[in-house]
Scaffold this active site. Structure first.
Site, PDB file in Angstrom:
ATOM      1  N   ASP A 207       0.533  -1.618   0.181  1.00 59.18           N
ATOM      2  CA  ASP A 207      -0.261  -0.251  -0.116  1.00 59.18           C
ATOM      3  C   ASP A 207       0.661   1.181  -0.365  1.00 59.18           C
ATOM      4  O   ASP A 207       0.860   2.077  -0.861  1.00 59.18           O
ATOM      5  CB  ASP A 207      -1.118   0.127   1.724  1.00 59.18           C
ATOM      6  CG  ASP A 207      -2.151  -0.863   0.828  1.00 59.18           C
ATOM      7  OD1 ASP A 207      -2.435  -1.843   0.095  1.00 59.18           O
ATOM      8  OD2 ASP A 207      -2.439  -0.754   2.468  1.00 59.18           O
ATOM      9  N   GLU A 234      -3.055  -2.113  -9.057  1.00 57.47           N
ATOM     10  CA  GLU A 234      -1.694  -1.285  -8.805  1.00 57.47           C
ATOM     11  C   GLU A 234      -1.676  -0.351 -10.402  1.00 57.47           C
ATOM     12  O   GLU A 234      -0.280  -0.430 -10.373  1.00 57.47           O
ATOM     13  CB  GLU A 234      -0.534  -2.365  -9.035  1.00 57.47           C
ATOM     14  CG  GLU A 234      -0.333  -3.134 -10.440  1.00 57.47           C
ATOM     15  CD  GLU A 234      -1.559  -4.225 -10.257  1.00 57.47           C
ATOM     16  OE1 GLU A 234      -0.671  -5.562 -10.742  1.00 57.47           O
ATOM     17  OE2 GLU A 234      -2.042  -4.966  -9.542  1.00 57.47           O
TER      18      GLU A 234
END
Length: 316
Positions: A207, A234
């Site tokens: 993250d 992503e």
């Protein structure tokens, strides 16, 4: 709270005695008209009893001054005057007086007038307070709604636009570009081998990588009208308005340099991204998905060609 402004002490004493038995009436007086405004602002009376003829000051001028000041603008003014002429009464009401009594008035009438104007003033104050509270509540609600609307468009992890906002923005800007025959460019961005990084370093570290990459992307998008958003997982996307392929490639290179400069460590090197770039002038029969597919095709070539690179879809 009653304030009497009269230079004659005998009159002040007579009014005080008339009101002495009324426990709900708090009486004050001022014999110097030059101090009347200051005392009125300090006492905050609910009714002002105002004489007309005083040394050094016209009583009507005082009435006008009460009306000109926010602190006394709405306070009821009852003129007490020895004059009973209609012209004088008319002048008093024109100056802003609420009522007119010839002094000294009957005690019962004086008390009744004071109580009437006090109730009217307090009702006015309460209504103003209620309206002010309502306006403040509406303002807070509007701010809350605006913040809620903003949050529905923001990706909670990265702070960029979310997928929903991107879809809305892309469609709106596509239609605008179609009307104006201007180019619209798109960057598709993917964090290379992100699943492996997550598996090796954990989701919290993953993250943090996404947040840093998002910051680099946002920093590379300089114009206020352009949009950086999280496409999913992503993957990120950048919409560039009025931008041809060469300009979009320049922005892509800037973002690439920013990500490399962060030098986020990972096994065998540092975190990298791959980018696909496409641009087209919208026309009838072509839809936003065509531009997205073109940029995605360029991204596929960047990843299959070794990653950590920018590819351009010239066919778009």
């Amino acid at each position: 709270m009653v304030l009497l402004v009269d230079d004659q002490v005998l009159i002040c004493e007579a009014v005080r005695r008339a009101l002495a038995g009324e426990t709900d009436l708090d009486f004050h007086y001022c014999t110097d008209p030059l101090d009347a405004i200051r005392i009125a602002e300090e006492l905050k009376p609910t009714v002002i009893l105002q004489d007309l003829v005083m040394p050094g000051m016209d009583g009507l001028d005082l009435v006008r001054q009460y009306r000109d000041r926010p602190s006394t603008h709405s306070v009821p003014v009852i003129v007490l005057s020895a004059k009973d002429e209609p012209a004088v009464k008319s002048a008093a009401f024109k100056a802003g007086a609420n009522d007119y009594l010839v002094k000294l008035p009957d005690r019962i009438e004086l008390i009744a007038r004071i109580r009437y104007h006090t109730r009217a003033y307090l009702d006015h104050v309460q209504r103003d307070a209620a309206y002010a509270a309502l306006r403040e509540s509406q303002r807070q609600l509007m701010q809350a709604n605006l913040e809620l609307e903003r949050l529905t468009r923001i990706d909670g992890l990265t702070g960029l636009g979310n997928r929903r906002y991107f879809d809305e923005y892309m469609l709106a800007e596509w239609r605008r570009a179609l009307r104006n025959s201007t180019p619209l460019a798109l960057l598709m961005i993917d964090v290379d081998n992100f699943k492996l990084y997550n598996d090796s370093h954990g989701h919290l570290a993953g993250d943090e990588v996404l947040r840093k990459v998002a910051d680099a992307i946002q920093d590379g998008v300089n114009r206020s009208g352009d949009l950086a958003a999280r496409f999913g997982g992503e993957e990120f996307v950048v919409v560039l308005l009025d931008t041809e392929l060469s300009g979009a490639r320049t922005v892509a290179d800037q973002i690439m340099r920013r990500v490399r400069a962060m030098d986020i460590p990972r096994e065998g090197g540092h975190v990298t991204i791959s980018m696909g770039v496409a641009s087209m002038v919208p026309k009838e029969g072509v839809v936003p998905d065509d531009l997205i597919k073109a940029a995605d095709l360029a991204l596929f070539r960047a990843k299959s060609g070794g990653r950590d690179r920018v590819e351009v879809e010239t066919a778009a």
